[in-house]
Structures are given as C-alpha cells and as structure tokens.
Design a protein around this motif. Structure first.
Motif, mmCIF file in Angstrom:
data_model
loop_
_atom_site.group_PDB
_atom_site.id
_atom_site.type_symbol
_atom_site.label_atom_id
_atom_site.label_comp_id
_atom_site.label_asym_id
_atom_site.label_seq_id
_atom_site.Cartn_x
_atom_site.Cartn_y
_atom_site.Cartn_z
ATOM 1 N N GLU A 29 0.834 -1.204 0.000
ATOM 2 C CA GLU A 29 0.000 0.000 0.000
ATOM 3 C C GLU A 29 0.867 1.251 0.000
ATOM 4 O O GLU A 29 0.525 2.253 -0.635
ATOM 5 N N THR A 150 -2.362 -6.641 -2.781
ATOM 6 C CA THR A 150 -2.592 -5.197 -2.840
ATOM 7 C C THR A 150 -2.266 -4.644 -4.218
ATOM 8 O O THR A 150 -3.059 -3.944 -4.839
ATOM 9 N N GLU A 178 -9.004 4.219 -3.586
ATOM 10 C CA GLU A 178 -8.391 2.889 -3.662
ATOM 11 C C GLU A 178 -8.691 2.216 -4.997
ATOM 12 O O GLU A 178 -7.826 1.548 -5.580
ATOM 13 N N ARG A 182 -5.718 1.038 -7.674
ATOM 14 C CA ARG A 182 -5.567 -0.378 -8.010
ATOM 15 C C ARG A 182 -6.089 -0.736 -9.396
ATOM 16 O O ARG A 182 -5.984 -1.886 -9.818
#
Length: 294
Positions: A29, A150, A178, A182
C-alpha cells in the motif's frame, strides 16, 4: 519554505504470522500511495507471557524481544519493497493507547487480526477493534486469504458499504481513491429491509412496502455516488437483508471492503456500530474502517 513530510503508512507488528502478512499488505500500500512505511511494536504483553530472554541483566527481556521483532520485520519490508523508506519504533506502552495516539500522524493504520499466542490472540483481537473504533486515520484490519494482493488484486473489486445519511461519505471517497490506485471497479452496496411492523396486516401490503424500501435504497446510493469521478467504473447494488450479512457475502470476491464508523468526539468506549463490528469479525478480505464525523 520547509518541505512537507508525507504521513506514513503505519503498521503494527508483533512477530506473529498475521502481523507479518499485515506488514506485507502495508508495504504494498505504501508503494501505491508513494508514502514511507513506519513499523511500530507497542506492547507490555511480554511480561505477562513469561518470556525471559535477556542476556543483559540491565535490559528487560521485552526490550530485546521487541527490537528483534521490529528489525526482522524491517528486513522483510525492505526485501519486499526496496524502494519504500522504512522506519521503526518500539513503544513500551499498551498497544491500543500507543497506536491510537500514533495514528494522528499517519495516513493509514494497518494491523493483523490476531497475535502470537493464545493470550496475545485474545488481546490483539481486542486491540484491533479498539484501533478500528478510535484511530484518527483509516484503519485496515488484514483478514482472509487476500493478504498479498494489494498491487496485483485478484478480483479487481473494491466494495464499499453505503450508509443511510444520503451524501458522499469519507468511506465512499476512500473507496474511490483505492479503486483508482488499483485499477479496480467500485461496487457500492446498500442493504435494505422492510421493518417488521410493515407486514401483510399493515395497510401497506408487503410487496408494496418492499418496493418502496428498495427504491429508497436506490435513492441513497444515487446521492452517495453522484460525485464519483467518471474514470472509476461503479456498480450499484441494493440487496435485501441485514447489512452485516450482505457485506460479508460481498467480501468473498473482493480485494478490499470499506465501511464507515461514526465518531462521537470525547465519547469513551468502542465507537463501532454493529455493521463495522460484524464485518471485522467475519469478512473474507481486508477491511478498512474510515472515521466519519457524526
């Protein structure tokens, strides 16, 4: 002009396998966010576990064990992500107090779901809940079998539970960020139920009551998502049933589950609602609890 120091991703380590998986998740992360990684061991548990490893009588065994834990964890983080700046701290304090305080200066707090021994496991479960309920930044409890996904997510799906306040919340904003980082889709879920009083004995017959409550859930979703950036693919889901059960079911094919927790300033005790509490115990993927003001 003094440069602004970026807030780190803060991860709690204690040497257990779950905490090391949380460390891996936190390191990944940190890469996604372009932030440093800070490892913290905060505990007084060694004295209760009866560990006597000190070779130097002038230094308590807890200090030696703690230093070994954070050094081992730091080596693991640097091997996994050589490009991430890593710092460490050993705090001889109860974990819940120390980590809640340290979360004031963190972008994200990451913890595992349990600890090293039977006693530590019970305590760490308590600590994780305390952190999720009181931390000043979003808190990730790494659960399930998705710990190392992740940066290469398996499902490319971020799930966010949408509350009933009818506006975009910090939890929705976090989930959007997020999803963008991603390259994942955003699945926004709103659970709904017909109140028990609205039965077939009520002037509103049950099918009509259900239709009205489902439409209300659709309206709440629309309001909560109206400012989502256009580059994020959003899927809306209104599902009949208890919110805890609905979100736990959604977690089984998700890379991350995001929920909000309403914070009541200067209120003592656990500040987690039934939904957040339930998913923290039963989710099949990592859970993020995002503080939301009352």
């Amino acid at each position: 002009m003094k440069a602004t120091v970026p807030l780190p991703v803060l991860v709690a380590v204690d040497g257990s396998e779950p905490s090391l998986r949380a460390l891996d998740w936190a390191a990944d992360e940190a890469v996604l966010r372009g932030l440093p990684l800070r490892l913290v061991y905060a505990s007084l548990w060694e004295r209760y576990e009866g560990t006597h490893l000190a070779a130097d009588p002038d230094r308590p065994s807890e200090e030696l064990v703690a230093e070994d834990i954070v050094e081992t964890a730091a080596r693991r983080a640097r091997r996994r992500r050589p490009d991430v700046p890593v710092s460490t701290d050993v705090l001889a304090e109860e974990a819940e107090y120390a980590l809640v305080r340290e979360s004031r200066d963190a972008a994200l707090l990451v913890t595992g779901s349990r600890g090293r021994s039977g006693l530590a496991e019970a305590l760490l479960g308590s600590v994780s809940l305390t952190l999720a309920g009181h931390a000043h930044c979003p808190t990730v409890v790494v659960r399930g079998s998705h710990d190392n996904q992740t940066t290469t997510p398996l499902h490319r799906r971020i799930v966010v539970g949408v509350g009933g306040h009818g506006k975009q919340s910090p939890a929705v904003r976090f989930a959007c960020e997020e999803a963008r980082r991603r390259g994942a889709n955003l699945d926004a879920v709103r659970a709904w139920r017909v109140p028990a009083r609205e039965t077939t004995d009520h002037p509103l017959m049950s099918p009509e009551a259900a239709r009205l409550h489902e439409q209300e859930a659709v309206d709440v979703l629309d309001t909560a998502l109206e400012n989502v950036p256009g580059d994020i693919e959003v899927h809306r889901h209104t599902v009949e049933g208890p919110a805890r059960s609905v979100l736990v079911a959604a977690s089984h094919d998700a890379d991350l589950l995001v929920v909000g927790a309403r914070r009541r300033p200067r209120t003592f005790g656990l500040q987690l609602g039934r939904v957040a509490h339930g998913v923290l115990h039963h989710s099949a993927c990592p859970v993020v609890v995002v503080p939301e003001p009352v």
